[in-house]
Design a protein around this motif. Structure first.
Motif, PDB file in Angstrom:
ATOM      1  N   ASP A 179      62.624 116.381  -3.581  1.00  0.00           N
ATOM      2  CA  ASP A 179      62.473 116.058  -2.166  1.00  0.00           C
ATOM      3  C   ASP A 179      61.966 117.245  -1.361  1.00  0.00           C
ATOM      4  OD1 ASP A 179      63.015 113.377  -2.093  1.00  0.00           O
ATOM      5  OD2 ASP A 179      65.155 113.615  -1.689  1.00  0.00           O
ATOM      6  N   ASN A 180      62.421 118.436  -1.710  1.00  0.00           N
ATOM      7  CA  ASN A 180      61.943 119.631  -1.018  1.00  0.00           C
ATOM      8  C   ASN A 180      60.424 119.757  -1.150  1.00  0.00           C
ATOM      9  OD1 ASN A 180      64.525 120.338  -0.222  1.00  0.00           O
ATOM     10  ND2 ASN A 180      64.861 121.691  -1.977  1.00  0.00           N
ATOM     11  N   TYR A 181      59.922 119.427  -2.340  1.00  0.00           N
ATOM     12  CA  TYR A 181      58.470 119.463  -2.533  1.00  0.00           C
ATOM     13  C   TYR A 181      57.788 118.321  -1.774  1.00  0.00           C
ATOM     14  CZ  TYR A 181      53.982 118.413  -4.586  1.00  0.00           C
ATOM     15  OH  TYR A 181      52.646 118.106  -4.736  1.00  0.00           O
ATOM     16  N   LEU A 182      58.349 117.117  -1.852  1.00  0.00           N
ATOM     17  CA  LEU A 182      57.731 115.964  -1.202  1.00  0.00           C
ATOM     18  C   LEU A 182      57.660 116.131   0.309  1.00  0.00           C
ATOM     19  CD1 LEU A 182      59.347 113.057  -3.269  1.00  0.00           C
ATOM     20  CD2 LEU A 182      57.000 113.928  -3.431  1.00  0.00           C
ATOM     21  N   ASN A 183      58.546 116.940   0.865  1.00  0.00           N
ATOM     22  CA  ASN A 183      58.508 117.214   2.309  1.00  0.00           C
ATOM     23  C   ASN A 183      57.246 117.956   2.724  1.00  0.00           C
ATOM     24  OD1 ASN A 183      60.945 115.960   2.885  1.00  0.00           O
ATOM     25  ND2 ASN A 183      62.144 117.837   2.593  1.00  0.00           N
ATOM     26  N   THR A 184      56.544 118.538   1.763  1.00  0.00           N
ATOM     27  CA  THR A 184      55.321 119.280   2.073  1.00  0.00           C
ATOM     28  C   THR A 184      54.085 118.387   2.065  1.00  0.00           C
ATOM     29  OG1 THR A 184      54.796 119.892  -0.217  1.00  0.00           O
ATOM     30  CG2 THR A 184      56.355 121.300   0.982  1.00  0.00           C
ATOM     31  N   LEU A 185      54.221 117.134   1.641  1.00  0.00           N
ATOM     32  CA  LEU A 185      53.075 116.234   1.538  1.00  0.00           C
ATOM     33  C   LEU A 185      52.875 115.453   2.836  1.00  0.00           C
ATOM     34  CD1 LEU A 185      53.558 114.650  -2.022  1.00  0.00           C
ATOM     35  CD2 LEU A 185      52.382 116.772  -1.393  1.00  0.00           C
ATOM     36  N   PRO A 186      51.672 114.973   3.090  1.00  0.00           N
ATOM     37  CA  PRO A 186      51.486 114.045   4.212  1.00  0.00           C
ATOM     38  C   PRO A 186      52.366 112.816   4.008  1.00  0.00           C
ATOM     39  CG  PRO A 186      49.371 114.829   3.389  1.00  0.00           C
ATOM     40  CD  PRO A 186      50.399 115.308   2.429  1.00  0.00           C
ATOM     41  N   SER A 187      52.958 112.329   5.072  1.00  0.00           N
ATOM     42  CA  SER A 187      53.926 111.237   4.943  1.00  0.00           C
ATOM     43  C   SER A 187      53.300 109.933   4.483  1.00  0.00           C
ATOM     44  CB  SER A 187      54.644 111.013   6.276  1.00  0.00           C
ATOM     45  OG  SER A 187      53.705 110.692   7.293  1.00  0.00           O
ATOM     46  N   ASP A 188      51.969 109.799   4.603  1.00  0.00           N
ATOM     47  CA  ASP A 188      51.313 108.574   4.156  1.00  0.00           C
ATOM     48  C   ASP A 188      50.745 108.691   2.741  1.00  0.00           C
ATOM     49  OD1 ASP A 188      49.317 110.373   4.722  1.00  0.00           O
ATOM     50  OD2 ASP A 188      48.069 108.976   5.865  1.00  0.00           O
ATOM     51  N   SER A 189      51.184 109.696   1.992  1.00  0.00           N
ATOM     52  CA  SER A 189      50.701 109.887   0.629  1.00  0.00           C
ATOM     53  C   SER A 189      51.113 108.722  -0.270  1.00  0.00           C
ATOM     54  CB  SER A 189      51.251 111.192   0.047  1.00  0.00           C
ATOM     55  OG  SER A 189      50.821 112.304   0.790  1.00  0.00           O
ATOM     56  N   HIS A 190      50.212 108.351  -1.176  1.00  0.00           N
ATOM     57  CA  HIS A 190      50.549 107.386  -2.219  1.00  0.00           C
ATOM     58  C   HIS A 190      51.187 108.160  -3.372  1.00  0.00           C
ATOM     59  CE1 HIS A 190      46.988 105.466  -0.198  1.00  0.00           C
ATOM     60  NE2 HIS A 190      47.871 104.493  -0.138  1.00  0.00           N
ATOM     61  N   VAL A 191      52.421 107.801  -3.723  1.00  0.00           N
ATOM     62  CA  VAL A 191      53.157 108.554  -4.735  1.00  0.00           C
ATOM     63  C   VAL A 191      53.749 107.586  -5.755  1.00  0.00           C
ATOM     64  CG1 VAL A 191      54.921 110.287  -5.172  1.00  0.00           C
ATOM     65  CG2 VAL A 191      53.752 110.256  -2.963  1.00  0.00           C
ATOM     66  N   LEU A 192      53.594 107.931  -7.000  1.00  0.00           N
ATOM     67  CA  LEU A 192      54.139 107.144  -8.107  1.00  0.00           C
ATOM     68  C   LEU A 192      55.008 108.059  -8.958  1.00  0.00           C
ATOM     69  CD1 LEU A 192      52.067 104.678 -10.264  1.00  0.00           C
ATOM     70  CD2 LEU A 192      53.496 106.401 -11.361  1.00  0.00           C
ATOM     71  N   LEU A 193      56.219 107.635  -9.269  1.00  0.00           N
ATOM     72  CA  LEU A 193      57.139 108.430 -10.087  1.00  0.00           C
ATOM     73  C   LEU A 193      57.493 107.651 -11.345  1.00  0.00           C
ATOM     74  CD1 LEU A 193      60.183 110.510  -8.960  1.00  0.00           C
ATOM     75  CD2 LEU A 193      60.462 108.855 -10.800  1.00  0.00           C
ATOM     76  N   GLY A 194      57.219 108.247 -12.500  1.00  0.00           N
ATOM     77  CA  GLY A 194      57.602 107.656 -13.774  1.00  0.00           C
ATOM     78  C   GLY A 194      58.524 108.596 -14.510  1.00  0.00           C
ATOM     79  N   GLY A 195      59.657 108.092 -14.973  1.00  0.00           N
ATOM     80  CA  GLY A 195      60.566 108.996 -15.653  1.00  0.00           C
ATOM     81  C   GLY A 195      61.712 108.314 -16.355  1.00  0.00           C
ATOM     82  N   ASP A 196      62.319 109.077 -17.248  1.00  0.00           N
ATOM     83  CA  ASP A 196      63.601 108.710 -17.842  1.00  0.00           C
ATOM     84  C   ASP A 196      64.650 109.285 -16.896  1.00  0.00           C
ATOM     85  OD1 ASP A 196      65.916 108.393 -19.257  1.00  0.00           O
ATOM     86  OD2 ASP A 196      65.261 109.474 -21.046  1.00  0.00           O
ATOM     87  N   LEU A 197      65.188 108.419 -16.032  1.00  0.00           N
ATOM     88  CA  LEU A 197      66.107 108.881 -14.983  1.00  0.00           C
ATOM     89  C   LEU A 197      67.558 108.914 -15.455  1.00  0.00           C
ATOM     90  CD1 LEU A 197      64.632 107.093 -11.823  1.00  0.00           C
ATOM     91  CD2 LEU A 197      63.940 109.231 -12.937  1.00  0.00           C
ATOM     92  N   ASN A 198      67.846 108.310 -16.606  1.00  0.00           N
ATOM     93  CA  ASN A 198      69.202 108.343 -17.177  1.00  0.00           C
ATOM     94  C   ASN A 198      70.273 107.858 -16.194  1.00  0.00           C
ATOM     95  OD1 ASN A 198      69.099 109.292 -19.970  1.00  0.00           O
ATOM     96  ND2 ASN A 198      68.171 111.137 -19.116  1.00  0.00           N
TER      97      ASN A 198
END
Length: 387
Positions: A179-198
């Motif tokens: 989240d600290n990193y995502l706070n640096t992006l434009p708020s209208d960015s298209h973001v996709l997260l893929g992961g083994d979140l356990n």
């Protein structure tokens, strides 16, 4: 040296070697590769992986539990053979988050992508208390990319495993770093997260943090399956682990009872026209969604169904203790024709879409009975000329 110029009179034709069709949708797959290639309990795992991705044909292939550069290059070769030669991989980078612990963690993330459709613009590492988040900024290869660039941030991750409050807390702390990193992006960015979140339940603080509407980037579960997932057959159609019930294959052998693997999207991808999630496209690949599969191995008759064949489920069982997750995304923009042609002789055209004439320059080309065939956009032969 021989140089010829052909001038042909045509009406709205495409040259056969440069015809293209705009594509508006893209297939995405996230897959936990189960310690590839170091896990050798099952022989010839590469054949299983090739079968799996050949069957789905992803445009973006997100992976975790990749051990080393040798494995990364092998997977690249498989994507280029099983999908398209235009596949490339991002930079393979060893996990940095465990540097204070002697670099003992050999579970890496990586992105493979079709370079005819996407350009890789930036790679970012977000370190945490255990494993990195790997972030890749992609640009769609569209006709209007200079005036209306369409970008997608792809995040690949692997959160802390195992149940209990201490492990849940570590997952939460990892997400806070993201989240600290995502706070640096434009708020209208298209973001996709893929992961083994356990994750065992949507109530876990890590998942709630991802979905927090006060964040700069708020994620959503495109499957719309929010609840207590573990050992709950209400959510069996989104279960991803474990594909196995017996020892000797490596990985977990607990049977099919957990939702650990996810693809999440930023909320704006549910409504955007530039780049959006395709409704109802979220699938767990190989999961037929039948109750009888609960606590079974994925290749058993208990898991049979109309969508995924026995042969596919056998390959999935043998390759990993996780199933892949897939979605489709779509754009209203038109893609460029970026097919690469390897030419043995030198030639050039002044334009491929023409109204009245096309000029083709041929340099150092010997005739030898060769001819040039020209087709229209319906595939009909317009003319054939000797060269």
């Amino acid at each position: 040296m021989k140089s010829n110029t052909l001038i042909l009179l045509l009406v709205f034709v495409f040259l056969s070697f440069s015809r293209s069709e705009a594509q508006s949708s893209f297939k995405v797959m996230f897959y936990n590769l189960l310690n590839y290639p170091d896990e050798t309990a099952v022989a010839n795992r590469e054949e299983d992986l090739e079968f799996i991705i050949s069957d789905y044909q992803p445009d973006l292939f997100l992976v975790c539990e990749l051990n080393n550069i040798t494995g990364a290059n092998t997977v690249l070769n498989i994507t280029q053979t099983a999908i398209r030669p235009s596949f490339e991989m991002a930079t393979f980078v060893s996990n940095t988050s465990d540097d204070n612990f002697g670099d003992s963690n050999d579970l890496q993330n990586l992105l493979y992508y079709d370079s005819s459709k996407f350009s890789l613009e930036e790679e970012v590492i977000v370190p945490t208390n255990l494993r990195d988040f790997n972030v890749y900024r992609l640009r769609l290869n569209t006709v209007n990319q200079l005036t209306n660039p369409v970008e997608l941030y792809v995040i690949v991750c692997h959160l802390k495993a195992s149940s209990g409050p201490d492990n849940a807390q570590r997952r939460f702390e990892m997400v806070q770093e993201l989240d600290n990193y995502l706070n640096t992006l434009p708020s209208d960015s298209h973001v996709l997260l893929g992961g083994d979140l356990n994750l065992y339940t949507a109530l876990e603080s890590a998942f709630q943090e991802l979905l927090d509407t006060t964040n700069n980037i708020t994620f959503t579960d495109p499957a719309n399956q929010i609840g207590n997932w573990s050992n709950n057959t209400t959510f069996i159609d989104v279960f991803t682990q474990s594909t196995r019930t017996q020892s000797g294959f490596g990985g977990s052998r607990g049977g099919f009872d957990d939702r650990f693997d996810f693809i999440l999207t930023s909320e704006n991808m549910l409504t955007s026209t530039d780049l959006a999630y395709t409704p109802d496209s979220y699938k767990v690949y190989g999961n037929n969604g039948v109750i009888s599969c609960y606590n079974s191995r994925i290749n058993s008759s208990n898991c049979a169904g109309p969508e995924y064949s026995e042969a596919l489920r056998e390959a999935l069982h043998n390759f990993s203790d996780h199933l892949p997750v897939t979605i489709e995304i779509e754009t209203s923009e038109t893609l460029l024709n970026t097919n690469n042609f390897v030419l043995k002789e030198t030639w050039s055209i002044e334009q491929s879409l023409v109204r009245s004439e096309v000029i083709i320059n041929l340099n150092n080309v010997s005739p030898n009975g060769r001819s040039l065939s020209i087709y229209n956009q319906l595939g009909q032969l317009i003319t054939e000329k000797p060269i």
